[in-house]
Design a protein around this motif. Structure first.
Motif, PDB file in Angstrom:
ATOM      1  N   GLY A  70       0.795  -1.300  -0.081  1.00  0.00           N
ATOM      2  CA  GLY A  70       0.029  -0.017  -0.058  1.00  0.00           C
ATOM      3  C   GLY A  70       0.850   1.300   0.007  1.00  0.00           C
ATOM      4  O   GLY A  70       0.331   2.360   0.078  1.00  0.00           O
ATOM      5  N   LYS A  71       2.186   1.120  -0.335  1.00  0.00           N
ATOM      6  CA  LYS A  71       2.957   2.308  -0.084  1.00  0.00           C
ATOM      7  C   LYS A  71       2.859   3.549  -1.221  1.00  0.00           C
ATOM      8  O   LYS A  71       2.614   4.677  -0.923  1.00  0.00           O
ATOM      9  CB  LYS A  71       4.280   1.987  -0.408  1.00  0.00           C
ATOM     10  N   SER A  72       2.322   3.150  -2.284  1.00  0.00           N
ATOM     11  CA  SER A  72       2.067   4.084  -3.483  1.00  0.00           C
ATOM     12  C   SER A  72       0.836   4.637  -3.114  1.00  0.00           C
ATOM     13  O   SER A  72       0.700   5.831  -3.340  1.00  0.00           O
ATOM     14  CB  SER A  72       2.110   3.315  -4.839  1.00  0.00           C
ATOM     15  N   THR A  73      -0.261   3.691  -2.793  1.00  0.00           N
ATOM     16  CA  THR A  73      -1.505   4.412  -2.531  1.00  0.00           C
ATOM     17  C   THR A  73      -1.383   5.188  -1.310  1.00  0.00           C
ATOM     18  O   THR A  73      -2.155   6.437  -1.249  1.00  0.00           O
ATOM     19  CB  THR A  73      -2.411   3.247  -2.064  1.00  0.00           C
ATOM     20  N   PHE A  74      -0.598   4.962  -0.348  1.00  0.00           N
ATOM     21  CA  PHE A  74      -0.595   5.780   0.505  1.00  0.00           C
ATOM     22  C   PHE A  74      -0.245   7.277   0.257  1.00  0.00           C
ATOM     23  O   PHE A  74      -0.629   8.293   0.619  1.00  0.00           O
ATOM     24  CB  PHE A  74       0.315   5.125   1.690  1.00  0.00           C
ATOM     25  N   LEU A  75       1.017   7.313  -0.295  1.00  0.00           N
ATOM     26  CA  LEU A  75       1.423   8.505  -1.070  1.00  0.00           C
ATOM     27  C   LEU A  75       0.391   9.484  -1.938  1.00  0.00           C
ATOM     28  O   LEU A  75       0.201  10.518  -1.637  1.00  0.00           O
ATOM     29  CB  LEU A  75       2.681   8.170  -1.775  1.00  0.00           C
ATOM     30  N   HIS A  76      -0.183   8.447  -2.806  1.00  0.00           N
ATOM     31  CA  HIS A  76      -1.041   9.247  -3.737  1.00  0.00           C
ATOM     32  C   HIS A  76      -2.236   9.631  -2.996  1.00  0.00           C
ATOM     33  O   HIS A  76      -2.681  10.885  -3.197  1.00  0.00           O
ATOM     34  CB  HIS A  76      -1.461   8.215  -4.576  1.00  0.00           C
ATOM     35  N   CYS A  77      -2.791   9.114  -1.883  1.00  0.00           N
ATOM     36  CA  CYS A  77      -3.935   9.730  -1.121  1.00  0.00           C
ATOM     37  C   CYS A  77      -3.247  10.792  -0.212  1.00  0.00           C
ATOM     38  O   CYS A  77      -4.081  11.997  -0.171  1.00  0.00           O
ATOM     39  CB  CYS A  77      -4.317   8.604  -0.114  1.00  0.00           C
ATOM     40  N   ALA A  78      -2.179  10.850   0.387  1.00  0.00           N
ATOM     41  CA  ALA A  78      -1.836  11.890   1.196  1.00  0.00           C
ATOM     42  C   ALA A  78      -1.296  13.045   0.226  1.00  0.00           C
ATOM     43  O   ALA A  78      -1.708  14.069   0.835  1.00  0.00           O
ATOM     44  CB  ALA A  78      -0.345  11.406   1.828  1.00  0.00           C
ATOM     45  N   ALA A  79      -1.135  12.822  -1.035  1.00  0.00           N
ATOM     46  CA  ALA A  79      -0.623  14.085  -1.831  1.00  0.00           C
ATOM     47  C   ALA A  79      -1.850  14.353  -2.422  1.00  0.00           C
ATOM     48  O   ALA A  79      -1.696  15.432  -3.544  1.00  0.00           O
ATOM     49  CB  ALA A  79       0.395  13.751  -2.659  1.00  0.00           C
TER      50      ALA A  79
END
Length: 253
Positions: free
Chosen positions: A57-66
């Motif tokens: 979920g790393k990329s999803t985490f970054l995409h949601c946070a950004a």
């Protein structure tokens, strides 16, 4: 940079906050839950690395946070602004003016000079270019002598410095970096990581970096570990060896 903080940032000390964020892709039997009830706050002026195995979920985490992706449930805050409920036009404006992005592939426009690439977010926003701030940013990332060059005339490390300068030029609330050293050799990668470290220490910038490299993560103030879409732990001021050890056990999560 401290005087650029919003009232909420000064009150909470947080540049970015995720509250009970869940992200589901697809529907029915084919639905995939990429993030599960994730809550975290990133302090102003901090450097946070996010790590985890493939599919964690790393990329999803970054995409949601950004603000690049909308959560299915939960809230994402950038300073005093809640992102999840914004219309696309308003979200685009915030991404352009208050968020900086650094990616593995640099994403520079070859037809533009270094200076034009750095100031592109300002021009897209019809904002005035602060020449003093531009000069300071260029000096901080070591590009003062290269502003008239084209990206094709630069090394990979120099191109990534241009991308970092572009991310900083709008004085964003936070900079989000997705595997920023993935395309670089070891020596150049460490120079870029040291630059990100200095951006935090000297400019008070907030940086969130996704990486698979324990050495890269060791430059951060803290490392957040993800597994199966959940936060599986956090280490503060960790060594590369400790990070690697933690990663080996995430598969047992």
């Amino acid at each position: 940079m401290a005087n650029l903080m919003s009232t909420t940032e000064r009150a909470t000390g947080l540049a970015v906050r995720l509250d009970a964020v869940t992200k589901v892709y697809g529907t029915g039997a084919s639905a995939v839950t990429a993030l599960r009830d994730v809550s975290i706050g990133l302090p102003v002026g901090s450097f946070t690395a996010v790590m985890g195995p493939s599919g964690s979920g790393k990329s999803t985490f970054l995409h949601c946070a950004a603000g690049l992706d909308r959560p299915t449930n939960g809230e994402v805050w950038l300073g005093d602004q809640q992102l999840a409920g914004l219309r696309e036009g308003a979200l685009t404006k915030i991404r352009r003016e208050r968020i900086g992005f650094v990616f593995q592939a640099y994403n520079l426009l070859q037809a533009l000079t270094v200076e034009q690439n750095i100031t592109l977010p300002l021009r897209l926003a019809n904002a005035r270019v602060d020449r003093v701030w531009l000069a300071e940013v260029a000096a901080n990332v070591g590009l003062t002598e290269h502003l008239d060059r084209r990206p094709s005339q630069l090394s990979g490390g120099q191109q990534q410095r241009v991308a970092i300068a572009r991310a900083l030029v709008t004085r964003p609330n936070a900079v989000f970096a997705d595997e920023p050293t993935g395309a670089l050799d070891t020596r150049t990668a460490r120079q870029i990581l040291q630059l990100l470290r200095e951006v935090v220490d000297r400019l008070g910038q907030t940086v969130l970096m996704v990486t698979h490299d324990p050495v890269a993560a060791s430059y951060a103030d803290s490392v957040v570990f993800l597994a199966d879409g959940r936060i599986a732990g956090e280490e503060r001021a960790p060594s590369a060896e400790l990070i690697a050890e933690r990663l080996t056990h995430l598969g047992e999560w």
